[in-house]
Design a protein around this motif. Structure first.
Motif, PDB file in Angstrom:
ATOM      1  N   SER A   1       0.806  -1.223   0.000  1.00  0.00           N
ATOM      2  CA  SER A   1       0.000   0.000   0.000  1.00  0.00           C
ATOM      3  C   SER A   1       0.840   1.274   0.000  1.00  0.00           C
ATOM      4  CB  SER A   1      -0.925   0.010   1.229  1.00  0.00           C
ATOM      5  OG  SER A   1      -1.686  -1.168   1.306  1.00  0.00           O
ATOM      6  N   LEU A   2       2.148   1.148  -0.137  1.00  0.00           N
ATOM      7  CA  LEU A   2       3.012   2.321   0.013  1.00  0.00           C
ATOM      8  C   LEU A   2       2.828   3.359  -1.089  1.00  0.00           C
ATOM      9  CD1 LEU A   2       6.420   0.878   1.266  1.00  0.00           C
ATOM     10  CD2 LEU A   2       4.831   2.350   2.510  1.00  0.00           C
ATOM     11  N   SER A   3       2.271   2.963  -2.239  1.00  0.00           N
ATOM     12  CA  SER A   3       2.085   3.942  -3.309  1.00  0.00           C
ATOM     13  C   SER A   3       1.111   5.043  -2.900  1.00  0.00           C
ATOM     14  CB  SER A   3       1.578   3.259  -4.581  1.00  0.00           C
ATOM     15  OG  SER A   3       0.377   2.570  -4.336  1.00  0.00           O
ATOM     16  N   SER A   4       0.311   4.818  -1.850  1.00  0.00           N
ATOM     17  CA  SER A   4      -0.630   5.842  -1.411  1.00  0.00           C
ATOM     18  C   SER A   4       0.061   6.998  -0.706  1.00  0.00           C
ATOM     19  CB  SER A   4      -1.694   5.236  -0.484  1.00  0.00           C
ATOM     20  OG  SER A   4      -1.109   4.786   0.718  1.00  0.00           O
ATOM     21  N   ILE A   5       1.345   6.845  -0.344  1.00  0.00           N
ATOM     22  CA  ILE A   5       2.076   7.951   0.260  1.00  0.00           C
ATOM     23  C   ILE A   5       3.378   8.271  -0.468  1.00  0.00           C
ATOM     24  CG2 ILE A   5       1.113   7.675   2.580  1.00  0.00           C
ATOM     25  CD1 ILE A   5       3.571   6.134   3.349  1.00  0.00           C
ATOM     26  N   SER A   6       3.797   7.421  -1.412  1.00  0.00           N
ATOM     27  CA  SER A   6       5.016   7.671  -2.177  1.00  0.00           C
ATOM     28  C   SER A   6       4.705   7.485  -3.656  1.00  0.00           C
ATOM     29  CB  SER A   6       6.137   6.715  -1.746  1.00  0.00           C
ATOM     30  OG  SER A   6       7.309   6.949  -2.509  1.00  0.00           O
ATOM     31  N   PRO A   7       4.511   8.570  -4.410  1.00  0.00           N
ATOM     32  CA  PRO A   7       4.048   8.433  -5.794  1.00  0.00           C
ATOM     33  C   PRO A   7       5.044   7.753  -6.719  1.00  0.00           C
ATOM     34  CG  PRO A   7       4.624  10.717  -5.312  1.00  0.00           C
ATOM     35  CD  PRO A   7       4.644   9.982  -4.003  1.00  0.00           C
ATOM     36  N   SER A   8       6.323   7.715  -6.352  1.00  0.00           N
ATOM     37  CA  SER A   8       7.312   7.048  -7.191  1.00  0.00           C
ATOM     38  C   SER A   8       7.281   5.534  -7.040  1.00  0.00           C
ATOM     39  CB  SER A   8       8.725   7.546  -6.854  1.00  0.00           C
ATOM     40  OG  SER A   8       8.912   8.853  -7.326  1.00  0.00           O
ATOM     41  N   PHE A   9       6.528   5.034  -6.059  1.00  0.00           N
ATOM     42  CA  PHE A   9       6.552   3.622  -5.684  1.00  0.00           C
ATOM     43  C   PHE A   9       5.356   2.899  -6.275  1.00  0.00           C
ATOM     44  CE2 PHE A   9       5.632   0.062  -2.873  1.00  0.00           C
ATOM     45  CZ  PHE A   9       6.881  -0.482  -2.642  1.00  0.00           C
ATOM     46  N   ASN A  10       5.582   1.677  -6.817  1.00  0.00           N
ATOM     47  CA  ASN A  10       4.494   0.873  -7.347  1.00  0.00           C
ATOM     48  C   ASN A  10       4.800  -0.590  -7.068  1.00  0.00           C
ATOM     49  OD1 ASN A  10       3.309  -0.868  -9.732  1.00  0.00           O
ATOM     50  ND2 ASN A  10       2.076   0.999  -9.673  1.00  0.00           N
ATOM     51  N   ILE A  11       3.794  -1.344  -6.636  1.00  0.00           N
ATOM     52  CA  ILE A  11       3.963  -2.771  -6.379  1.00  0.00           C
ATOM     53  C   ILE A  11       2.720  -3.496  -6.861  1.00  0.00           C
ATOM     54  CG2 ILE A  11       3.145  -2.505  -4.005  1.00  0.00           C
ATOM     55  CD1 ILE A  11       5.003  -4.855  -3.240  1.00  0.00           C
ATOM     56  N   GLN A  12       2.918  -4.628  -7.541  1.00  0.00           N
ATOM     57  CA  GLN A  12       1.816  -5.391  -8.109  1.00  0.00           C
ATOM     58  C   GLN A  12       2.051  -6.876  -7.893  1.00  0.00           C
ATOM     59  OE1 GLN A  12      -0.795  -3.891  -9.222  1.00  0.00           O
ATOM     60  NE2 GLN A  12       0.006  -1.814  -9.490  1.00  0.00           N
ATOM     61  N   SER A  13       0.934  -7.637  -7.891  1.00  0.00           N
ATOM     62  CA  SER A  13       1.013  -9.093  -7.779  1.00  0.00           C
ATOM     63  C   SER A  13       0.131  -9.724  -8.846  1.00  0.00           C
ATOM     64  CB  SER A  13       0.551  -9.573  -6.399  1.00  0.00           C
ATOM     65  OG  SER A  13       1.401  -9.096  -5.386  1.00  0.00           O
ATOM     66  N   SER A  14       0.551 -10.923  -9.292  1.00  0.00           N
ATOM     67  CA  SER A  14      -0.261 -11.693 -10.233  1.00  0.00           C
ATOM     68  C   SER A  14      -0.156 -13.172  -9.870  1.00  0.00           C
ATOM     69  CB  SER A  14       0.236 -11.491 -11.665  1.00  0.00           C
ATOM     70  OG  SER A  14       1.560 -11.973 -11.819  1.00  0.00           O
TER      71      SER A  14
END
Length: 864
Positions: free
Chosen positions: A76-89
């Motif tokens: 959930s860190l992208s909600s406070i750091s716009p440069s950060f993205n994490i995904q799962s599949s």
């Protein structure tokens, strides 16, 4: 006791023995930093310092910020750091990827390591899936942007997460507890206590969490996915028996037993009407399209993703007078299992793992077993009357991976795959009927065909490094750092069990020419689904016999070594024209290790047509086999930055460019996974952060990232024969999950509630993302040679809102909160892919892996 654990134990006992004479403080004051209301302490340079005083782009997140945004793990860190993205599949333990500034490694192949390293209490977590535990009882979290290989070592070519847990106090008893209930029957309980055992000398701290939630994806079969069911326990001992040495020993254990990760079919193949023609009662797909996405409706059956892990680490800090020594040792044992009906439809097409609809009795686990040991030794000190702050160190890691893939074909396999790829052009169920042409006239059913594939990788990494800050004047300094890295990996693919007579019959028919030429490739490619194709398949005696994989692109075992070494380095110039402002410029050369594509198709024959043609013409052509190894990824990063403090407000700006070579990419074609290097890619842009207080009780934060991350126009230079077609389609395209603009802004009131004596908290946070690509490929090449767009690659732009309101009792021991995340219920996709085995080129069925919908609830906190 295995070899890794024995080595780790010896190192830890040795450190304890060395520590006997003396002990040291480890708080910020001992590093010469006295925190005040407007100072945020970070350890991004392995030295405690104000975030505004270091020439690195860092987002420093305090535990209170994590709580206010409902961030319970790094997803959930992208909600406070716009440069950060994490995904799962498909699975979180295997299929999780992290990106910073649009750069990162996408894929669910255990052989791929992350471009963003995760470090918890100084210990490298070897895979993102290993690091997905709850963010519990933290001291701080730092998002470091850009290459960090000089100080943080392995696989930080895009950035690093530096997470520090809270240590026990040596002089007071302190503790906390919180309980949460929310929609989807969400329950979360966390608690911890720290107790001095010898006043001012030694203390222990114990903490734990339990989180449970229903899945937000519901299938027409009654199955659900993307739930939560996990717990974690952590214990630590911290001691300072003298003023010169400190010891910290931590241990943790966690379990996950969840259903993850189903996907919504957002586009169905045009061949859907032909399933009845092939004798199926239904096509296995009900809800589909964007209505299904909005309603979070899926079609699949079982998805199970479990894991168990435990770890222990020890840190020794010893002030030797002329230098401070730090030694960190760790050992981690991680195992996961997944059971998936990962055809994503309600038909019984195939099962990955044991215990599913098609699974045979007695099959072993489908999952990963990872054992990791690390050792790091650093010395840091000053020279020339403090003008030089120097640091030298060495690092060693030892990692063993056993990745076991188990897949079984079900009774609907041939009919469903025939319908979804041939329609009516080849007759009824050609995958069944055509097998007779290679089996003496008797058709062969693929039902029950299976394989147990074992992939192993033994990795050893050694490095030495130095990082030095030279104060040229009171306002000008230069930082020079370098690290030599030596990487060695032994990788192998062994097929432990297999049986697939339908595949052998298909191979016979194709090689003997008894199957019509236009259908040969499809028959072999589908009946010999790569995860169930035996490596023992034979060629007909008329063609010389031997292994069929010498003539066709079929799985081949391998046992190879990967070796590489590299020097990573950084140079930074820092100028402080005033006490509250700083300008810096930097260049960094980063490195991410290569390795092995741990997939059955990794060593396939690449020039099958030429080999068979040469054999028939009597002019043999040398076979060319794909190399399962992929090269190390390298990055050259340039950054110019400004940091300023204006009263209570901090403002930071960073302009960056990252030039990547041998960029690592994984692609799923719908039939197999391929891993390859792309010659070049680039990310360039600007980041802005503004944060601080506008008065005693009101704080603000606003940050945004503009990044243009894309493959080069000539990115297919030097691509090998087996992947050049795939690589060429990437050239000039944006990187996956790399929006051009992202932003986060928020405001918090945290102060008195009028004159009641109660405290009041009100927080709102707005997160924005531009549209972004969600697939590895944007195009595909049809059999005719035409190039077409893959549908629904882009996730459109969106806003998401988080908010929280809280009330604290006058004695400050209890807080009651109401909260919500994604309050506007924006339903967004993280990853889009081809539905396995469903739809030919130009008529693909497509699936989307969905990010979290709206959650809301209440939380009660207690502390003492």
């Amino acid at each position: 006791m295995n070899r890794k654990l024995a080595t780790f134990a010896c190192g830890l006992m040795a450190s304890s023995f060395l520590a006997t004479p003396a002990f040291a403080q480890d708080d910020e004051a001992d590093d010469g930093v006295l925190p005040d209301d407007n100072v945020i302490i970070v350890t991004a340079t392995l030295r405690a310092a104000d975030v505004q005083d270091i020439p690195i782009a860092v987002t420093a997140v305090q535990p209170e910020q994590l709580e206010r945004q409902g961030i319970s793990d790094i997803k959930s860190l992208s909600s406070i750091s716009p440069s950060f993205n994490i995904q799962s599949s498909q699975t979180e333990t295997q299929g999780t990827s992290i990106k910073i500034r649009g750069v990162g490694t996408t894929g669910n192949n255990t052989g791929l390591e992350s471009s963003v390293g995760v470090f918890i209490d100084g210990v490298y977590q070897s895979r993102p899936g290993v690091a997905l535990g709850d963010l519990m009882d933290l001291e701080r979290l730092e998002v470091l942007r850009g290459p960090q290989g000089t100080l943080f070592g392995r696989n930080t070519s895009a950035g690093a997460l530096n997470i520090t847990t809270k240590r026990p106090s040596l002089d007071i008893v302190e503790g906390f507890a919180n309980a949460t209930y929310g929609n989807y029957d969400f329950m979360n309980v966390q608690a911890g206590i720290g107790v001095p055992v010898v006043q001012d000398v030694a203390a222990v701290r114990f903490s734990g969490s339990y989180r449970k939630r229903d899945g937000y994806l519901k299938s027409v079969t009654g199955a659900e996915s993307n739930n939560r069911d996990r717990f974690m326990l952590r214990g630590q001992l911290y001691a300072e028996p003298s003023a010169d040495v400190s010891i910290r020993i931590l241990g943790d254990y966690s379990e996950v037993d969840e259903n993850c990760c189903d996907a919504v079919i957002i586009r169905e193949t045009e061949l859907q009407p032909f399933f009845a023609f092939h004798g199926l009662a239904n096509d296995g797909v009900g809800p589909n399209g964007f209505d299904a996405l909005e309603d979070l409706d899926t079609n699949s059956q079982l998805f199970v993703n479990t894991s168990k892990q435990w770890g222990i680490s020890g840190e020794l800090k010893w002030d030797l007078g002329a230098a401070q020594m730090t030694y960190i040792a760790s050992y981690r044992d991680f195992e996961s299992e997944s059971v998936q009906e990962s055809d994503f439809v309600s038909l019984n097409v195939f099962t990955a793992g044991r215990g599913g609809a098609a699974s045979l009795p007695g099959l072993p686990k489908n999952g990963d077993f990872i054992k990791t040991m690390t050792h790091e030794l650093r010395f840091q000190g000053e020279a020339f009357d403090g003008a030089l702050d120097w640091l030298i160190g060495a690092y060693y890691s030892d990692e063993d991976i056993d990745a076991q893939g188990v897949l079984t074909l079900g009774p609907d396999f041939q009919r469903a795959v025939s319908a979804g790829n041939f329609g009516a052009v080849a007759g009824v169920n050609p995958l069944f009927t055509l097998t007779a042409l290679g089996n003496g006239g008797v058709p062969v059913n693929a039902n029950g065909g299976y394989a147990v594939n074992l992939f192993t990788q033994e990795a050893r990494s050694f490095s030495i490094f130095t990082h030095n800050v030279f104060d040229i004047t009171d306002t000008l300094s230069i930082t020079l750092g370098a690290r030599y890295v030596d990487e060695r990996k032994d990788g192998a693919f062994d097929q432990l069990e297999s049986s697939n007579p339908a595949c052998q019959a298909s191979v016979n028919g194709a090689l003997l020419g008894t199957v019509p030429a236009p259908l040969r490739a499809g028959l072999v490619g589908l009946n010999c689904f790569s995860f169930t194709a035996p490596v023992t398949l034979t060629a007909p005696a008329l063609l010389g016999g031997g292994l069929a994989s010498n003539l066709l692109p079929l799985p081949r075992e391998f046992d190879l070594r990967f070796k590489d070494d590299e020097i990573t380095y950084t140079g930074q110039v820092t100028w402080k024209p005033t006490l509250d402002t700083m300008l810096y410029g930097s260049f960094s050369h980063g490195f991410k290790s290569g390795g092995f594509n741990l997939d059955p198709t990794a060593a396939n024959l690449a020039n099958s047509g030429a080999v068979i043609g040469g054999l028939l013409a009597g002019t043999p052509v040398a076979p060319i086999y794909a190399d399962p190894r992929f090269r190390s990824e390298k990055v050259d990063a340039y950054e110019i930055g400004f940091k300023g403090t204006f009263g209570r407000i901090n403002a930071n700006v960073a302009l960056f460019q990252m030039d990547m070579s041998d960029f690592q990419v994984l692609e799923f074609t719908g039939v197999q996974f391929t891993t390859f290097n792309v010659d070049n890619a680039r990310s360039r842009g600007v980041e802005v952060e503004i944060f601080g207080k506008v008065d005693d009780y009101v704080s603000i934060n606003a940050s945004g990232t503009y990044a243009k991350a894309k493959y080069g126009n000539d990115c297919d230079k030097g691509a090998p024969l087996d992947v050049i077609a795939a690589v060429s389609l990437l050239c000039g395209q944006p990187l996956t999950n790399a929006p051009k603009f992202t932003a986060v802004t928020g405001m918090t009131y945290d102060g008195p509630l009028f004159d009641t004596g109660w405290g009041f908290l009100a927080n709102v946070n707005l997160n924005y993302s531009d549209k972004r690509r969600t697939s590895t490929q944007h195009f595909e090449r049809l059999s005719s040679g035409a190039i077409v767009e893959l549908p629904f690659d882009y996730q459109e732009n969106y806003f998401k809102v988080n908010a929280r309101v809280g009330f604290t009792t006058p004695d400050e021991h209890f807080t009651f909160e109401l909260w919500g995340t994604n309050l506007t219920n924006e339903i967004t996709r993280g990853i889009t892919a081809n539905t396995p085995l469903r739809g030919p080129g130009g008529a693909r069925s497509r699936i989307g892996f969905v990010e979290e919908p709206r959650f809301y609830g209440v939380t009660v906190r207690a502390n003492f």
